[in-house]
Design a protein around this motif. Structure first.
Motif, mmCIF file in Angstrom:
data_model
loop_
_atom_site.group_PDB
_atom_site.id
_atom_site.type_symbol
_atom_site.label_atom_id
_atom_site.label_comp_id
_atom_site.label_asym_id
_atom_site.label_seq_id
_atom_site.Cartn_x
_atom_site.Cartn_y
_atom_site.Cartn_z
ATOM 1 N N PHE A 1 52.839 31.170 56.855
ATOM 2 C CA PHE A 1 51.876 32.236 57.151
ATOM 3 C C PHE A 1 52.174 33.467 56.300
ATOM 4 C CE2 PHE A 1 50.641 36.157 59.179
ATOM 5 C CZ PHE A 1 49.330 35.924 59.555
ATOM 6 N N ASP A 2 53.428 33.884 56.290
ATOM 7 C CA ASP A 2 53.811 35.087 55.553
ATOM 8 C C ASP A 2 53.424 34.985 54.079
ATOM 9 O OD1 ASP A 2 54.898 36.015 57.919
ATOM 10 O OD2 ASP A 2 56.983 35.633 57.312
ATOM 11 N N LYS A 3 53.726 33.860 53.460
ATOM 12 C CA LYS A 3 53.434 33.681 52.041
ATOM 13 C C LYS A 3 51.930 33.692 51.774
ATOM 14 C CE LYS A 3 57.658 31.195 50.998
ATOM 15 N NZ LYS A 3 58.265 29.898 50.696
ATOM 16 N N GLU A 4 51.179 32.991 52.580
ATOM 17 C CA GLU A 4 49.723 32.941 52.390
ATOM 18 C C GLU A 4 49.094 34.309 52.659
ATOM 19 O OE1 GLU A 4 46.039 31.688 51.355
ATOM 20 O OE2 GLU A 4 47.918 30.608 51.063
ATOM 21 N N TYR A 5 49.538 34.977 53.701
ATOM 22 C CA TYR A 5 49.000 36.295 54.044
ATOM 23 C C TYR A 5 49.245 37.286 52.904
ATOM 24 C CZ TYR A 5 48.171 40.687 56.453
ATOM 25 O OH TYR A 5 47.697 41.935 56.788
ATOM 26 N N MET A 6 50.468 37.332 52.403
ATOM 27 C CA MET A 6 50.781 38.288 51.346
ATOM 28 C C MET A 6 50.079 37.918 50.040
ATOM 29 S SD MET A 6 52.194 40.601 52.938
ATOM 30 C CE MET A 6 52.131 41.624 51.489
ATOM 31 N N SER A 7 49.931 36.652 49.777
ATOM 32 C CA SER A 7 49.183 36.229 48.599
ATOM 33 C C SER A 7 47.743 36.722 48.685
ATOM 34 C CB SER A 7 49.226 34.709 48.475
ATOM 35 O OG SER A 7 48.489 34.291 47.354
ATOM 36 N N GLN A 8 47.162 36.585 49.856
ATOM 37 C CA GLN A 8 45.780 37.031 50.054
ATOM 38 C C GLN A 8 45.678 38.551 49.982
ATOM 39 O OE1 GLN A 8 43.332 34.816 50.055
ATOM 40 N NE2 GLN A 8 41.929 36.526 49.932
ATOM 41 N N MET A 9 46.686 39.258 50.468
ATOM 42 C CA MET A 9 46.671 40.721 50.390
ATOM 43 C C MET A 9 46.715 41.197 48.944
ATOM 44 S SD MET A 9 46.248 42.092 53.331
ATOM 45 C CE MET A 9 45.083 40.741 53.495
ATOM 46 N N VAL A 10 47.518 40.539 48.122
ATOM 47 C CA VAL A 10 47.581 40.901 46.702
ATOM 48 C C VAL A 10 46.218 40.639 46.052
ATOM 49 C CG1 VAL A 10 48.601 40.316 44.459
ATOM 50 C CG2 VAL A 10 50.068 40.583 46.476
ATOM 51 N N THR A 11 45.644 39.488 46.314
ATOM 52 C CA THR A 11 44.338 39.140 45.743
ATOM 53 C C THR A 11 43.261 40.118 46.191
ATOM 54 O OG1 THR A 11 44.915 36.803 45.602
ATOM 55 C CG2 THR A 11 42.562 37.343 45.616
ATOM 56 N N ASP A 12 43.180 40.366 47.502
ATOM 57 C CA ASP A 12 42.143 41.265 48.024
ATOM 58 C C ASP A 12 42.295 42.680 47.482
ATOM 59 O OD1 ASP A 12 40.926 39.260 49.450
ATOM 60 O OD2 ASP A 12 41.633 39.928 51.407
ATOM 61 N N HIS A 13 43.512 43.175 47.434
ATOM 62 C CA HIS A 13 43.720 44.535 46.928
ATOM 63 C C HIS A 13 43.460 44.612 45.419
ATOM 64 C CE1 HIS A 13 45.511 45.249 50.873
ATOM 65 N NE2 HIS A 13 45.272 46.534 50.630
ATOM 66 N N SER A 14 43.768 43.559 44.691
ATOM 67 C CA SER A 14 43.455 43.530 43.260
ATOM 68 C C SER A 14 41.945 43.571 43.040
ATOM 69 C CB SER A 14 44.042 42.283 42.599
ATOM 70 O OG SER A 14 45.447 42.319 42.639
ATOM 71 N N ASN A 15 41.209 42.781 43.828
ATOM 72 C CA ASN A 15 39.753 42.778 43.724
ATOM 73 C C ASN A 15 39.168 44.130 44.110
ATOM 74 O OD1 ASN A 15 39.831 40.105 42.930
ATOM 75 N ND2 ASN A 15 39.352 39.301 44.949
ATOM 76 N N ALA A 16 39.698 44.720 45.169
ATOM 77 C CA ALA A 16 39.215 46.037 45.600
ATOM 78 C C ALA A 16 39.514 47.094 44.546
ATOM 79 C CB ALA A 16 39.841 46.418 46.944
ATOM 80 N N LEU A 17 40.695 47.034 43.959
ATOM 81 C CA LEU A 17 41.060 48.006 42.924
ATOM 82 C C LEU A 17 40.113 47.894 41.732
ATOM 83 C CD1 LEU A 17 42.929 50.234 41.978
ATOM 84 C CD2 LEU A 17 44.498 48.466 41.146
ATOM 85 N N SER A 18 39.767 46.696 41.359
ATOM 86 C CA SER A 18 38.821 46.493 40.267
ATOM 87 C C SER A 18 37.460 47.111 40.610
ATOM 88 C CB SER A 18 38.676 45.003 39.987
ATOM 89 O OG SER A 18 37.732 44.782 38.967
#
Length: 95
Positions: free
Chosen positions: A39-56
């Motif tokens: 869970f931790d790995k998938e959650y943090m992976s998704q947080m990086v992806t979502d924040h990268s997309n939002a930053l863009s």
């Protein structure tokens, strides 16, 4: 951030979403089936992806918008999103 953007959405007649879109719901469903380190790995992976997309998206909007008040709100939001993306990335590396 939601509160700082709300006046713009209201004045432009936009209604913010009330829940996750289909892609995010799929990710939530996936997370609900995980626990522990998985869970931790998938959650943090998704947080990086979502924040990268939002930053863009924030970067593009800050560059393209002609509304100076909105640009100021976007730049403030962009700063917060960038900081959160960096925190998520740092946490992901530790897992």
């Amino acid at each position: 951030m939601t509160e700082s953007m709300k006046p713009f959405a209201d004045s432009w007649g936009l209604t913010p979403p009330t829940g996750p879109d289909a892609d995010h719901q799929k990710e939530l469903d996936k997370l609900n089936g995980l626990s522990g380190a998985d869970f931790d790995k998938e959650y943090m992976s998704q947080m990086v992806t979502d924040h990268s997309n939002a930053l863009s998206a924030f970067t593009t909007e800050a560059k393209d918008t002609k509304d100076l008040k909105f640009r100021a709100a976007v730049i403030k939001g962009k700063t917060a999103v960038a900081a959160h993306k960096n925190m998520a990335y740092d946490l992901k590396k530790k897992l």
